[in-house]
Design a protein around this motif. Structure first.
Motif, PDB file in Angstrom:
ATOM      1  N   ARG A  82       0.840  -1.206   0.000  1.00 15.03           N
ATOM      2  CA  ARG A  82       0.000   0.000   0.000  1.00 15.03           C
ATOM      3  C   ARG A  82       0.875   1.256   0.000  1.00 15.03           C
ATOM      4  O   ARG A  82       0.579   2.229  -0.692  1.00 15.03           O
ATOM      5  CB  ARG A  82      -0.962  -0.018   1.187  1.00 15.03           C
ATOM      6  N   GLU A  83       1.982   1.215   0.746  1.00 11.31           N
ATOM      7  CA  GLU A  83       2.928   2.335   0.720  1.00 11.31           C
ATOM      8  C   GLU A  83       3.554   2.473  -0.666  1.00 11.31           C
ATOM      9  O   GLU A  83       3.813   3.580  -1.133  1.00 11.31           O
ATOM     10  CB  GLU A  83       4.027   2.149   1.775  1.00 11.31           C
ATOM     11  N   LEU A  84       3.782   1.342  -1.329  1.00 10.48           N
ATOM     12  CA  LEU A  84       4.334   1.362  -2.677  1.00 10.48           C
ATOM     13  C   LEU A  84       3.382   2.055  -3.652  1.00 10.48           C
ATOM     14  O   LEU A  84       3.812   2.825  -4.514  1.00 10.48           O
ATOM     15  CB  LEU A  84       4.629  -0.072  -3.126  1.00 10.48           C
ATOM     16  N   ILE A  85       2.091   1.819  -3.495  1.00 13.41           N
ATOM     17  CA  ILE A  85       1.100   2.514  -4.325  1.00 13.41           C
ATOM     18  C   ILE A  85       1.176   4.019  -4.068  1.00 13.41           C
ATOM     19  O   ILE A  85       1.174   4.822  -5.012  1.00 13.41           O
ATOM     20  CB  ILE A  85      -0.325   1.966  -4.056  1.00 13.41           C
ATOM     21  N   ALA A  86       1.292   4.410  -2.800  1.00 12.47           N
ATOM     22  CA  ALA A  86       1.405   5.838  -2.454  1.00 12.47           C
ATOM     23  C   ALA A  86       2.668   6.444  -3.058  1.00 12.47           C
ATOM     24  O   ALA A  86       2.642   7.549  -3.605  1.00 12.47           O
ATOM     25  CB  ALA A  86       1.403   6.014  -0.938  1.00 12.47           C
ATOM     26  N   ALA A  87       3.786   5.721  -2.977  1.00 13.78           N
ATOM     27  CA  ALA A  87       5.048   6.211  -3.544  1.00 13.78           C
ATOM     28  C   ALA A  87       4.960   6.319  -5.065  1.00 13.78           C
ATOM     29  O   ALA A  87       5.429   7.298  -5.657  1.00 13.78           O
ATOM     30  CB  ALA A  87       6.201   5.281  -3.147  1.00 13.78           C
ATOM     31  N   TYR A  88       4.342   5.331  -5.693  1.00  7.74           N
ATOM     32  CA  TYR A  88       4.202   5.322  -7.149  1.00  7.74           C
ATOM     33  C   TYR A  88       3.399   6.530  -7.634  1.00  7.74           C
ATOM     34  O   TYR A  88       3.825   7.264  -8.533  1.00  7.74           O
ATOM     35  CB  TYR A  88       3.555   4.010  -7.582  1.00  7.74           C
ATOM     36  N   VAL A  89       2.253   6.763  -7.012  1.00 12.36           N
ATOM     37  CA  VAL A  89       1.408   7.898  -7.396  1.00 12.36           C
ATOM     38  C   VAL A  89       2.137   9.210  -7.127  1.00 12.36           C
ATOM     39  O   VAL A  89       2.117  10.132  -7.951  1.00 12.36           O
ATOM     40  CB  VAL A  89       0.046   7.841  -6.673  1.00 12.36           C
ATOM     41  N   SER A  90       2.805   9.299  -5.978  1.00 17.79           N
ATOM     42  CA  SER A  90       3.548  10.522  -5.648  1.00 17.79           C
ATOM     43  C   SER A  90       4.654  10.783  -6.657  1.00 17.79           C
ATOM     44  O   SER A  90       4.923  11.932  -7.008  1.00 17.79           O
ATOM     45  CB  SER A  90       4.118  10.420  -4.234  1.00 17.79           C
ATOM     46  N   GLY A  91       5.285   9.715  -7.145  1.00 16.35           N
ATOM     47  CA  GLY A  91       6.296   9.865  -8.192  1.00 16.35           C
ATOM     48  C   GLY A  91       5.684  10.366  -9.488  1.00 16.35           C
ATOM     49  O   GLY A  91       6.247  11.239 -10.161  1.00 16.35           O
TER      50      GLY A  91
END
Length: 187
Positions: A49-58
């Protein structure tokens, strides 16, 4: 320097920390939302879930949120930062499950516009084992991080360049959750 006086030293309160200290009454529900979306019991592990947040933020070019949530994901994934970097660079080639890849496609579509999500994307995610809750939460994580990214960047907050600057925050979040961020932001 932030566009408004947040009343904090931006080096000790970078990114979203400054605005949260500035308005603790808005920090509390924002951190509660992050806690539910990224850490509450769910069939999708917190690191993913944190990876999804990081991906979108990128995708949104939000340096602070991308760096911080990349660190939070890396701290919770066995493959650490190398996997986070691979996913952010090319999720189609990263060594992740087909289900997570489908969820990242949905998150990427939400980053553009909620209307970019198609029934076919949702169907693909379901066919690869994603539950409706996982699809729901992916859409909400992506939408929430578009808001968080715009909050941080819209106020021109400071983002440390050194990736190590995010390590202590990652340890705090992994150990104590976003509720710890509320007490840090308000205290």
């Amino acid at each position: 320097m932030a566009y408004i006086d947040l009343g904090v030293d931006e080096k000790t309160a970078p990114g979203i920390t400054g605005p949260m200290r500035y308005r603790p009454e808005t920090a509390k529900p924002l951190n509660e939302l992050a806690e539910v979306l990224l850490r509450a019991p769910n069939t999708l592990p917190p690191g993913e879930r944190e990876l999804i947040a990081a991906y979108v933020s990128g995708l949104n070019h939000c340096a602070f949120c991308c760096s911080s949530h990349s660190a939070f994901a890396a701290a919770q994934l066995d493959q650490g930062m190398p996997l986070v970097d691979q996913v952010r660079a090319d999720p189609d080639r990263a060594p992740i499950s087909a289900k997570l890849r489908a969820l990242l496609r949905i998150a990427g579509a939400v980053q553009i516009s909620g209307r970019e999500v198609t029934p076919a994307m949702v169907g693909d995610a379901r066919a690869l084992g994603a539950s409706d809750v996982e699809i729901h939460d992916t859409v909400l994580i992506a939408a929430a991080f578009c808001m968080f990214n715009r909050y941080v960047d819209g106020l021109g907050t400071f983002a440390p360049q050194d990736p190590d600057a995010y390590t202590a925050s990652a340890e705090l979040i992994v150990r104590h959750g976003y509720g710890a961020a509320v007490s840090t932001a308000t205290g």
